[in-house]
Design an enzyme around this catalytic site. Structure first.
Site, PDB file in Angstrom:
ATOM      1  N   LEU A   1      -8.805   7.275  13.917  1.00 50.89           N
ATOM      2  CA  LEU A   1      -8.445   6.494  12.731  1.00 50.89           C
ATOM      3  C   LEU A   1      -7.292   5.519  13.007  1.00 50.89           C
ATOM      4  O   LEU A   1      -6.276   5.903  13.590  1.00 50.89           O
ATOM      5  CB  LEU A   1      -8.020   7.458  11.612  1.00 50.89           C
ATOM      6  CG  LEU A   1      -7.548   6.806  10.317  1.00 50.89           C
ATOM      7  CD1 LEU A   1      -8.730   6.262   9.522  1.00 50.89           C
ATOM      8  CD2 LEU A   1      -6.761   7.797   9.467  1.00 50.89           C
TER       9      LEU A   1
ATOM     10  N   ASP B   1      -0.265   3.077  -6.270  1.00 50.06           N
ATOM     11  CA  ASP B   1       0.545   2.658  -7.419  1.00 50.06           C
ATOM     12  C   ASP B   1       0.786   3.828  -8.377  1.00 50.06           C
ATOM     13  O   ASP B   1      -0.053   4.731  -8.490  1.00 50.06           O
ATOM     14  CB  ASP B   1      -0.198   1.516  -8.138  1.00 50.06           C
ATOM     15  CG  ASP B   1       0.708   0.763  -9.088  1.00 50.06           C
ATOM     16  OD1 ASP B   1       1.941   0.960  -9.042  1.00 50.06           O
ATOM     17  OD2 ASP B   1       0.183  -0.022  -9.909  1.00 50.06           O
TER      18      ASP B   1
ATOM     19  N   HIS C   1       8.469   8.035  -5.270  1.00 54.44           N
ATOM     20  CA  HIS C   1       8.122   7.500  -3.945  1.00 54.44           C
ATOM     21  C   HIS C   1       8.089   8.630  -2.902  1.00 54.44           C
ATOM     22  O   HIS C   1       7.240   8.649  -2.021  1.00 54.44           O
ATOM     23  CB  HIS C   1       9.113   6.424  -3.515  1.00 54.44           C
ATOM     24  CG  HIS C   1       9.084   5.202  -4.401  1.00 54.44           C
ATOM     25  ND1 HIS C   1       7.914   4.602  -4.786  1.00 54.44           N
ATOM     26  CD2 HIS C   1      10.082   4.478  -4.979  1.00 54.44           C
ATOM     27  CE1 HIS C   1       8.178   3.553  -5.556  1.00 54.44           C
ATOM     28  NE2 HIS C   1       9.488   3.466  -5.700  1.00 54.44           N
TER      29      HIS C   1
HETATM   30  C1  FPP Z   1       4.075   1.402  -6.279  1.00 54.54           C
HETATM   31  O1  FPP Z   1       4.400   2.264  -7.316  1.00 54.54           O
HETATM   32  C2  FPP Z   1       4.438   2.005  -5.009  1.00 54.54           C
HETATM   33  C3  FPP Z   1       5.235   1.428  -4.091  1.00 54.54           C
HETATM   34  C4  FPP Z   1       5.808   0.092  -4.235  1.00 54.54           C
HETATM   35  C5  FPP Z   1       5.604   2.163  -2.851  1.00 54.54           C
HETATM   36  C6  FPP Z   1       4.482   2.903  -2.240  1.00 54.54           C
HETATM   37  C7  FPP Z   1       4.984   3.702  -1.111  1.00 54.54           C
HETATM   38  C8  FPP Z   1       4.603   4.958  -0.855  1.00 54.54           C
HETATM   39  C9  FPP Z   1       3.618   5.680  -1.647  1.00 54.54           C
HETATM   40  C10 FPP Z   1       5.145   5.699   0.316  1.00 54.54           C
HETATM   41  C11 FPP Z   1       5.163   4.885   1.563  1.00 54.54           C
HETATM   42  C12 FPP Z   1       5.377   5.743   2.706  1.00 54.54           C
HETATM   43  C13 FPP Z   1       5.372   5.337   3.979  1.00 54.54           C
HETATM   44  C14 FPP Z   1       5.439   6.346   5.035  1.00 54.54           C
HETATM   45  C15 FPP Z   1       5.313   3.939   4.378  1.00 54.54           C
HETATM   46  P1  FPP Z   1       5.433   1.769  -8.421  1.00 54.54           P
HETATM   47  O2  FPP Z   1       6.794   2.146  -7.964  1.00 54.54           O
HETATM   48  O3  FPP Z   1       5.239   0.322  -8.694  1.00 54.54           O
HETATM   49  O4  FPP Z   1       4.992   2.641  -9.653  1.00 54.54           O
HETATM   50  P2  FPP Z   1       5.049   2.208 -11.190  1.00 54.54           P
HETATM   51  O5  FPP Z   1       4.066   1.065 -11.343  1.00 54.54           O
HETATM   52  O6  FPP Z   1       4.617   3.446 -11.905  1.00 54.54           O
HETATM   53  O7  FPP Z   1       6.459   1.813 -11.482  1.00 54.54           O
END
Ligand code: FPP
Length: 254
Positions: free
Chosen positions: A145, A34, A51
């Site tokens: 893993l 997050d 992201h």
């Molecule tokens: C939450 O942060 C994050 C997500 C919803 C997406 C997480 C995905 C990745 C880290 C990359 C995934 C990669 C692959 C290869 C599957 P947020 O956007 O809610 O952050 P905020 O709370 O600061 O707005």
């Protein structure tokens, strides 16, 4: 194990990080990644930049988990609630698996990592499914893993589906209501062949589960950090493991 330990120690020496106990490494680590949006906002960048940066962190964590002897790493990449985000953000997130795998899959194959998917495939775009299916197929014989991507995953949906399936088995006469145990329920979840997480990590300072593995986290140790996911690194991962190793897991006993 010892060989792996000295290898790992040597690699970490220049990072000046110590850990307590190689034998007590959590076997299943689950992460709620997050803070990507806030990371981007602080830099005046669009959310998708967060992201993209967050995707790059996955490598660091996968490598280290593998090195430490973690058996399963579950990453919450997209929840059933994330469809509510703006279309451009959803489209970008749905492209991340293929972006990541187009570069990293050969390394995952070489490093003996087995890719796995946890989530409802039905509403995922075909290009996302194709990339993940290809990775699952090419890593299916790997024995190291397990990299378990939670994609279009929601724990309540998972539990509802499990209950519906068990109820159908009862209607068909294959199981009696009083034969339904926690083991039977676990066998109907998307994690049926995985052990429950030993350690849950959530970044970005939020202290909640957000519909993530509600059944499986019953006895898991939680570690929350203010670090935003794109800033998360090997040292944070080790810190979480160190703290896990200091916890006494009692499973309701004394
Ligand atoms: C939450 O942060 C994050 C997500 C919803 C997406 C997480 C995905 C990745 C880290 C990359 C995934 C990669 C692959 C290869 C599957 P947020 O956007 O809610 O952050 P905020 O709370 O600061 O707005």
């Amino acid at each position: 194990m010892l060989e792996k330990f000295s290898n790992w120690k040597a690699k970490l020496q220049n990072k000046k990080v110590e850990t307590n106990n190689i034998e007590n490494v959590p076997k299943h680590v689950a992460i709620i990644m997050d803070g990507n949006g806030r990371w981007a906002k602080r830099r005046g960048l669009p959310r998708i930049a967060g992201h993209r940066e967050g995707m790059n962190v996955i490598n660091k964590v996968v490598k280290q988990a593998n090195l430490l002897g973690v058996e399963v790493l579950t990453l919450y990449a997209f929840s059933t609630e994330n469809w509510k985000r703006p279309k451009n953000e959803v489209d970008f997130l749905m492209r991340l698996p293929e972006r990541y795998l187009s570069v990293e899959l050969p390394k995952l194959v070489e490093e003996n990592v087995r890719v796995r998917l946890m989530g409802c495939k039905d509403s995922l775009p075909s290009h996302t499914i194709a990339a993940v299916d290809d990775a699952i197929e090419k890593t299916k014989h790997n024995t190291g893993l397990v990299l378990n991507f939670a994609l279009n995953y929601g724990s309540r949906d998972e539990i509802v589906t499990a209950i519906q399936n068990i109820a159908q088995e009862a209607v068909n006469g294959n199981i009696k209501p009083n034969e339904i145990t926690d083991t039977i329920i676990a066998q109907h979840l998307m994690t049926k062949e995985l052990r429950d997480p030993d350690l849950l990590i959530r970044t970005s300072g939020e202290i909640r589960l957000s519909n993530f593995m509600l059944w499986q986290l019953a006895y898991t140790e939680f570690w929350f950090t203010d670090v935003l996911w794109p800033d998360f690194n090997e040292q944070h991962f080790l810190e979480a493991i160190n703290i896990y190793q200091q916890r006494a897991r009692r499973y309701g006993g004394i």
